[in-house]
Each structure stands twice: as structure tokens, then as C-alpha cells.
Write a protein that holds these residues in place. Structure first.
Motif, mmCIF file in Angstrom:
data_model
loop_
_atom_site.group_PDB
_atom_site.id
_atom_site.type_symbol
_atom_site.label_atom_id
_atom_site.label_comp_id
_atom_site.label_asym_id
_atom_site.label_seq_id
_atom_site.Cartn_x
_atom_site.Cartn_y
_atom_site.Cartn_z
ATOM 1 N N LYS A 431 0.851 -1.192 0.000
ATOM 2 C CA LYS A 431 0.000 0.000 0.000
ATOM 3 C C LYS A 431 0.888 1.243 0.000
ATOM 4 O O LYS A 431 1.921 1.267 0.708
ATOM 5 N N SER A 432 0.511 2.276 -0.742
ATOM 6 C CA SER A 432 1.343 3.493 -0.787
ATOM 7 C C SER A 432 1.174 4.298 0.496
ATOM 8 O O SER A 432 0.044 4.485 0.970
ATOM 9 N N LYS A 433 2.308 4.780 1.046
ATOM 10 C CA LYS A 433 2.235 5.610 2.264
ATOM 11 C C LYS A 433 1.560 6.927 1.958
ATOM 12 O O LYS A 433 0.821 7.491 2.748
ATOM 13 N N SER A 447 -4.797 2.389 -1.569
ATOM 14 C CA SER A 447 -5.304 1.018 -1.502
ATOM 15 C C SER A 447 -4.332 0.089 -2.235
ATOM 16 O O SER A 447 -3.782 0.468 -3.278
ATOM 17 N N ASN A 448 -4.112 -1.099 -1.698
ATOM 18 C CA ASN A 448 -3.280 -2.068 -2.413
ATOM 19 C C ASN A 448 -4.165 -2.761 -3.459
ATOM 20 O O ASN A 448 -4.897 -3.705 -3.146
ATOM 21 N N LEU A 449 -4.104 -2.277 -4.684
ATOM 22 C CA LEU A 449 -5.035 -2.734 -5.728
ATOM 23 C C LEU A 449 -4.926 -4.240 -5.973
ATOM 24 O O LEU A 449 -5.927 -4.899 -6.257
ATOM 25 N N GLY A 450 -3.705 -4.765 -5.839
ATOM 26 C CA GLY A 450 -3.489 -6.197 -6.088
ATOM 27 C C GLY A 450 -4.258 -7.068 -5.114
ATOM 28 O O GLY A 450 -4.483 -8.250 -5.383
ATOM 29 N N ILE A 457 -6.399 -10.073 -13.627
ATOM 30 C CA ILE A 457 -6.151 -8.706 -14.106
ATOM 31 C C ILE A 457 -4.861 -8.166 -13.489
ATOM 32 O O ILE A 457 -3.946 -7.722 -14.194
ATOM 33 N N SER A 458 -4.773 -8.217 -12.146
ATOM 34 C CA SER A 458 -3.632 -7.552 -11.492
ATOM 35 C C SER A 458 -2.290 -8.185 -11.867
ATOM 36 O O SER A 458 -1.314 -7.477 -12.114
ATOM 37 N N GLU A 459 -2.240 -9.516 -11.948
ATOM 38 C CA GLU A 459 -0.952 -10.156 -12.256
ATOM 39 C C GLU A 459 -0.514 -9.846 -13.685
ATOM 40 O O GLU A 459 0.657 -9.606 -13.960
ATOM 41 N N ARG A 460 -1.490 -9.811 -14.595
ATOM 42 C CA ARG A 460 -1.121 -9.492 -15.994
ATOM 43 C C ARG A 460 -0.727 -8.011 -16.111
ATOM 44 O O ARG A 460 0.169 -7.661 -16.872
ATOM 45 N N LEU A 461 -1.407 -7.173 -15.338
ATOM 46 C CA LEU A 461 -1.040 -5.742 -15.383
ATOM 47 C C LEU A 461 0.413 -5.567 -14.959
ATOM 48 O O LEU A 461 1.169 -4.825 -15.578
ATOM 49 N N LYS A 462 0.791 -6.270 -13.892
ATOM 50 C CA LYS A 462 2.170 -6.120 -13.376
ATOM 51 C C LYS A 462 3.186 -6.463 -14.468
ATOM 52 O O LYS A 462 4.108 -5.711 -14.738
ATOM 53 N N LYS A 463 2.961 -7.613 -15.118
ATOM 54 C CA LYS A 463 3.910 -8.023 -16.173
ATOM 55 C C LYS A 463 3.841 -7.044 -17.346
ATOM 56 O O LYS A 463 4.851 -6.730 -17.962
ATOM 57 N N GLY A 464 2.640 -6.577 -17.626
ATOM 58 C CA GLY A 464 2.475 -5.628 -18.734
ATOM 59 C C GLY A 464 3.245 -4.335 -18.479
ATOM 60 O O GLY A 464 3.957 -3.833 -19.363
ATOM 61 N N PHE A 465 3.148 -3.817 -17.260
ATOM 62 C CA PHE A 465 3.871 -2.564 -16.935
ATOM 63 C C PHE A 465 5.382 -2.753 -17.095
ATOM 64 O O PHE A 465 6.067 -1.869 -17.596
ATOM 65 N N GLU A 466 5.895 -3.925 -16.669
ATOM 66 C CA GLU A 466 7.345 -4.170 -16.806
ATOM 67 C C GLU A 466 7.736 -4.142 -18.286
ATOM 68 O O GLU A 466 8.765 -3.594 -18.649
ATOM 69 N N GLU A 467 6.869 -4.724 -19.128
ATOM 70 C CA GLU A 467 7.151 -4.726 -20.574
ATOM 71 C C GLU A 467 7.119 -3.297 -21.128
ATOM 72 O O GLU A 467 7.988 -2.898 -21.896
ATOM 73 N N PHE A 468 6.102 -2.543 -20.726
ATOM 74 C CA PHE A 468 5.944 -1.183 -21.264
ATOM 75 C C PHE A 468 7.148 -0.312 -20.898
ATOM 76 O O PHE A 468 7.569 0.545 -21.655
ATOM 77 N N ASN A 469 7.687 -0.582 -19.698
ATOM 78 C CA ASN A 469 8.835 0.213 -19.247
ATOM 79 C C ASN A 469 10.075 -0.035 -20.117
ATOM 80 O O ASN A 469 10.970 0.791 -20.191
ATOM 81 N N LYS A 470 10.080 -1.182 -20.807
ATOM 82 C CA LYS A 470 11.220 -1.451 -21.703
ATOM 83 C C LYS A 470 11.113 -0.559 -22.941
ATOM 84 O O LYS A 470 12.110 -0.101 -23.468
ATOM 85 N N ALA A 484 -8.175 3.177 -9.875
ATOM 86 C CA ALA A 484 -8.945 2.003 -10.321
ATOM 87 C C ALA A 484 -10.444 2.177 -10.027
ATOM 88 O O ALA A 484 -10.797 2.916 -9.123
ATOM 89 N N PRO A 485 -11.265 1.429 -10.788
ATOM 90 C CA PRO A 485 -10.927 0.562 -11.903
ATOM 91 C C PRO A 485 -11.377 1.195 -13.231
ATOM 92 O O PRO A 485 -12.267 2.054 -13.253
#
Ligand code: FAD
Length: 543
Positions: A431-433, A447-450, A457-470, A484-485
Motif C-alpha cells: 500500500k502506498s504511504k 489502496s493495495n489494488l493487487g 487482471i492484477s498479475e497481468r497488469l504487473k507483467k504488462g507494466f514491466e514490458e511497457f517500461n522497456k 482504479a478501476p
């Protein structure tokens, strides 16, 4: 002779007409055969600007300008003419449920044949709708009939007004843009590769369209919620003859009949699917949709990533489009709003839904986009299929799943203050401080969205964000915020129609159109679908 040429320039040279004319001449000469060159007379060359696009790939920013070049021909002869809207002759009429792009453009199409459109719209006129929309942030109230999704002009009225579409029916796209331009949109939309109108301009344009429809003899009924169809049984089966609707101000019930009914109620009108589930369940079909979050960054950061640190007034706010596959499903950006705002687009008080928009100048401090995960009918958890079965229509399972995500967001938010998390914390599952500054005015709750978004949804988003950052280095950063959402990029249900006549397969006389019926996504493709359906209706009524 007519052909197209592309001219490439640095952003600083966009207005350098001497250079542009020189390049047009050079490119034209390249296109001509030796024989054509001999008879070529420079004074016979005319060029018409067609489209501008920005290309920021490979570390450099360039402008591509496209021109129609005419040699010895009059360019004005090839301009697309605006349609001629006739006075409705009262002999034939069509009920249109919903005044979104599909409904409004459909109504104008009918007027080309003198057929009277009768628009029945649950929401209010734009002026009143503005007050209802403001109340979402200021008073934490959601009017179920007048909000970002419902009301005059549909879901697009208070939007970015991006007018590009992945549909490739170029001629049709251009005619939609011309109609928007006629009703008041800047003529730049006719030439920009990624045209947009802006939320500050759209309401007046929608008002002008409505006034034209009324001036031509059409009717527009606001605050009129369709609650049922009038259906007659004839030898070939059930036929829709009209609608029953309730005045949302005084609760009075009315009904109206016509030659046909066009249903263009958008992706948020769950109640319409319930009517179909009850009256003609066979015409509902589960379809793929998407859900995820809105990501917001400081605009300067996105501009700097996309334009490689280059700053220029001419460039405007940078766009991006990201897409990848994660575990067999698409994860992609949608409805990117450069220099925009994240807004609360809930259509009921017991849910939270977010979306994005921007003003014509796209000059807010932030840029945002939906990042969503593809959800196929087979991905819907069993409990929703079971619940839909109990309701007598398994096709509604996706809709129930979507509602659950929106209601969970409400439980993790506060009023219309939406659950939010720093992107880095989402990836670290904590959760963000605190949360960074945001354009979202309805408020944010850390809120901890995961923890509550479905794992698919959340697990694919995580991997997707890592890809986008490349692809966009710096996309994952301290100030990137998730809200969200985002669940309404399209609808989980389709209302089936005959491929040729476009008439509903299980209920004759009824034409499902636009995004809510599952045939379009976005303003332009919904407008085109409304036009297509009304062309078919006009053919049928004239025969
Ligand atoms: C905040 C936001 C920003 C967006 N930004 C963009 C963008 O920049 N570019 C883009 O292409 N798309 C954008 N979209 C999506 C776009 O608005 C939709 O794709 C488009 O409006 C769909 O058109 P439509 O005519 O099919 O339905 P809608 O525009 O959804 O219109 C449906 C209408 O039907 C009415 N209605 C529903 N149920 C009933 C009923 N029972 N009785 C009577 N009336 C009813 C509703 O009130 C509504 O006015 C955005 C959407 C939102 C919410």
C-alpha cells in the motif's frame, strides 16, 4: 492528374511554406514519368493539405505532412460534399434509444431520407448534465441517469473527443469528421492524423446537432428512461413496435410506437441488457471485454520520454500506445489522454469507475491512459456464470463480473474517492504511504489494488507494466499513479443482428447499434455504426 505525396520536416519547419512548397515540387517531379515531366507546367500544380502526423521513433522527432497533389485539375471538384438533411415528412418514423454518437449520427442519416427520428434519452441536456457531473466530485452524488456516461451526446460528450479509430473505412471516417466540423469542431480535425475535439468544445457541437435534428422535424425527449419494448407477435415471430419510457423527473410513464426502433444505449446501460434477457434472451451473446486501471504521469515526463527530451510548442502533449501479450491475453493502453484529467465515470452510486478526458488544448499537468487486460467469456469466474444462470441468461455473466469489480472499488474507496496506488508500490505489492498530486478531483484513497482486483487482471497488469517500461524507459517511476478501476472500454455483451439487414436476430423491427450493442468502440466507429444501421432502416422503409 491527382496523387498523394508525403513531406517530412523537423517540427521547427512546420510553418516554413517556402521549404514545404519546394519539397512538394521535388516530390511531384519524382512521381512524374520523363514524358509527363516534359509537358509539366509548374503553374498547373495545386496541393491540398490532407493530414499531419508526428513521428517520434528512432530518437528523432519528425512531422509527416501528406498532400493531395493536382496537376491540371481543380481540387474543389473532389471535396466530399456534406449530406443534405431534409425536412421529415411524418410518413415514416424511427425511435432511437440513446443520443450518443450512434444515435445522433443515425438520426441525421434518417433525415437524409426525410424519415423522422424520435430520440428517447434517459439523461439531461448538456447544461443540466454539467451540473450533475460536477456534483460527482463536489457532493459525492451520482445521478443514475445523468453522469459521464448518460445524457445528451452520450459517453463522448464530456470526453477527450479523440476522433481516431482503428476502423479503416476512410471515406466514412472523413464524412463523420466533416459533420463534426460542420457543427462547430475546428477544421484541424479534418487533417490531423490523431484528431481530437476536447471536452470544452464538445457540448456546443452536440447542442448544434440536436438543434438541426429538431429543426428538420425530429423529436428529442430528454429525461426519458426506456424501461421496456412494445412487442407484437406476428406470423414471422416477435416484432418491436415501440418503447415504454419513464420520465425521470416526475416518474410518469409514456409509450410511443414507430416503424422501427434503433437501440444505441452505450456500454453502461446494464438495464437494457436485463430487458433483452427477459424479452429476447436469444439475441444476447457474451463477448470479450477488458478491465484494468488508469495510469497517470506528469505530462512533462511523458513528453520527455516520447520526444526524447526535445521541447517545442508545435509538438503539443505527447501520446503513447502500448500493447503486449501476457499469459495469452492482451494487455494494452486505451483512450490515452495527453495533458488530460482522470474522471469519475460511475453511472450509479454503488460503484466506482474511472475514465479520462482532456480539453482542446491538452494542457493539464498530467497525461493518463487506461491500461487494461483482455477478458474473454471463458475467463469469467464460475460464480458469475452461476449467478447469471439463476437470472435465466448466462450471457450476462461478464456484466456481473464487471459490476463486482466496480463495487469492490467502491468498498476500497470512499464515496466517489477512488482507490489508488503508486505504480511502483503496485509492483512491490504494498500500500502506498502517500499518493502523488493528481488531476482526479473526486479524491483518492490509498489502496493495495493487487489485494482486491481479480488476480487475472492484477498479475497481468504487473507483467504488462514491466514490458511497457522497456519501450518507454521511465514509465515506471515514483510519480506514476494508478487509479482504479477502468472497466468500460467496451461491453461484455453483444446484441446479435443479421449481417445483411442489421436487424436484431430475435426481435424484428429492432436495430442494435453502437458500442453498447457490441459493434463499435469509440466515438467515430459508433457514429459510423449508427449511420450504417440507419442506412439499412431507410432502405427498408423506402421499399
Ligand atoms: C469519460 C469518457 C471519455 C471518453 N473518451 C473518448 C475519446 O476521447 N474518444 C473516443 O472515441 N471515445 C471516447 N469514449 C468512449 C465513447 O464515448 C463511446 O465509445 C461512445 O460514446 C459510444 O457511443 P454510443 O452512441 O454507442 O453510446 P453512448 O455514447 O454511450 O450513448 C448511449 C446513450 O444512451 C442513453 N441511454 C442508455 N440507456 C438508456 C435507456 N434505458 N433509455 C434511454 N436512453 C438510454 C445514455 O444516456 C447515452 O446518452 C469516452 C468515454 C468516456 C465515458
Amino acid at each position: 492528374m491527382k496523387f498523394q505525396i508525403d513531406v517530412t520536416l523537423s517540427p521547427e519547419d512546420e510553418k516554413n511554406t517556402t521549404l514545404i512548397n519546394k519539397l512538394i515540387l521535388e516530390k511531384t517531379l519524382e512521381k512524374l514519368s520523363p514524358q509527363e515531366k516534359k509537358s509539366f507546367n509548374k503553374s498547373e500544380l495545386k496541393s491540398v493539405f490532407v493530414k499531419k502526423s508526428i513521428d517520434a521513433r528512432r530518437g528523432k522527432v519528425k512531422f509527416h505532412l501528406r498532400y493531395d497533389v493536382y496537376i491540371g485539375e481543380d481540387p474543389s471538384q473532389s471535396e466530399n460534399a456534406l449530406p443534405h438533411w431534409k425536412k421529415a415528412d411524418e410518413k415514416k418514423s424511427v425511435i432511437i434509444v440513446g443520443s450518443g454518437p450512434a444515435g445522433l449520427f443515425g438520426a441525421l442519416k434518417l433525415l437524409e431520407s426525410g424519415i423522422k427520428p424520435i430520440i428517447i434519452e434517459r439523461g439531461s441536456k448538456t447544461d443540466e448534465r454539467k451540473r450533475d457531473i460536477a456534483a460527482i466530485s463536489t457532493k459525492d452524488t451520482v445521478n443514475p441517469n445523468s453522469n459521464y456516461c448518460f445524457g445528451e451526446g452520450g459517453a463522448g460528450t464530456f470526453s477527450d473527443g479523440k476522433l481516431y479509430t482503428r476502423s479503416n473505412k476512410r471515406g466514412n471516417i472523413q464524412s463523420v469528421l466533416q459533420i463534426f466540423n460542420y457543427f462547430g469542431a475546428d477544421k484541424k480535425i479534418l487533417t490531423d492524423a490523431h484528431p481530437h475535439i476536447g471536452t470544452d468544445r464538445l457540448p456546443q457541437i452536440i447542442n448544434a446537432m440536436r438543434n438541426k435534428i429538431i429543426e428538420c422535424g425530429g423529436e428529442v425527449h430528454f429525461n426519458s428512461l426506456v424501461t421496456d419494448f412494445i412487442i407484437e407477435q406476428n406470423a414471422t415471430g416477435p416484432v418491436a413496435k415501440g418503447v415504454i419510457f419513464k420520465n425521470t423527473k416526475d416518474e410518469s410513464e409514456n409509450q410511443i410506437t414507430a416503424d422501427c426502433v434503433l437501440v444505441a444505449t452505450g456500454h453502461s446501460a446494464s438495464d437494457i441488457y436485463s430487458i433483452f434477457a427477459r424479452r429476447a434472451p436469444d439475441c444476447l451473446e457474451a463477448k470479450t471485454f477488458a478491465a484494468g486501471v488508469r495510469v497517470e504521469h506528469p505530462r512533462e515526463l511523458i513528453d520527455s520520454i516520447q520526444f526524447h527530451g526535445k521541447k517545442s510548442e508545435n509538438l503539443g502533449a505527447a501520446e503513447y500506445r502500448l500493447t503486449t501479450q501476457v499469459d495469452g491475453r492482451g494487455v494494452y493502453s486505451f483512450c490515452m489522454c495527453p495533458g488530460g484529467f482522470v474522471v469519475s465515470s460511475s453511472s450509479s452510486a454503488d460503484e466506482i469507475v474511472v475514465n479520462g478526458m482532456s480539453a482542446a488544448k491538452r494542457n493539464s499537468r498530467w497525461s493518463n491512459a487506461a491500461i487494461v487486460v483482455e477478458i474473454r467469456p471463458e475467463d469469467i469466474p464460475q460464480e458469475f456464470t452461476e449467478a447469471a444462470k439463476k437470472m435465466g441468461c448466462t450471457q450476462l455473466a461478464g456484466l456481473l463480473f464487471r459490476s463486482k469489480i466496480e463495487q469492490d472499488a467502491k468498498l476500497n474507496g470512499n464515496g466517489q474517492a477512488a482507490p489508488a496506488q503508486r505504480l511502483k508500490d503496485f509492483l512491490a505489492n504494498k500500500k502506498s504511504k502517500d499518493l502523488p498530486a493528481s488531476s482526479f478531483t473526486a479524491g483518492l484513497v490509498s489502496s493495495n489494488l493487487g489485494e482486491w482486483l481479480p488476480k487475472q487482471i492484477s498479475e497481468r497488469l504487473k507483467k504488462g507494466f514491466e514490458e511497457f517500461n522497456k519501450n518507454m524507459k521511465g514509465f515506471i517511476c515514483d510519480d506514476a499513479l494508478l487509479i482504479a478501476p477502468e472497466t468500460r472500454t467496451s461491453t461484455p455483451v453483444r446484441i446479435t443482428r443479421d449481417a445483411d439487414s442489421l436487424e436484431c436476430t430475435a426481435l424484428r423491427g429492432l436495430y442494435p447499434a453502437g458500442e453498447g450493442s457490441g459493434y463499435s468502440g469509440g466515438i467515430v466507429s459508433s457514429a459510423m455504426d449508427g449511420i450504417r444501421c440507419c442506412e439499412k432502416i431507410a432502405e427498408k422503409l423506402k421499399s
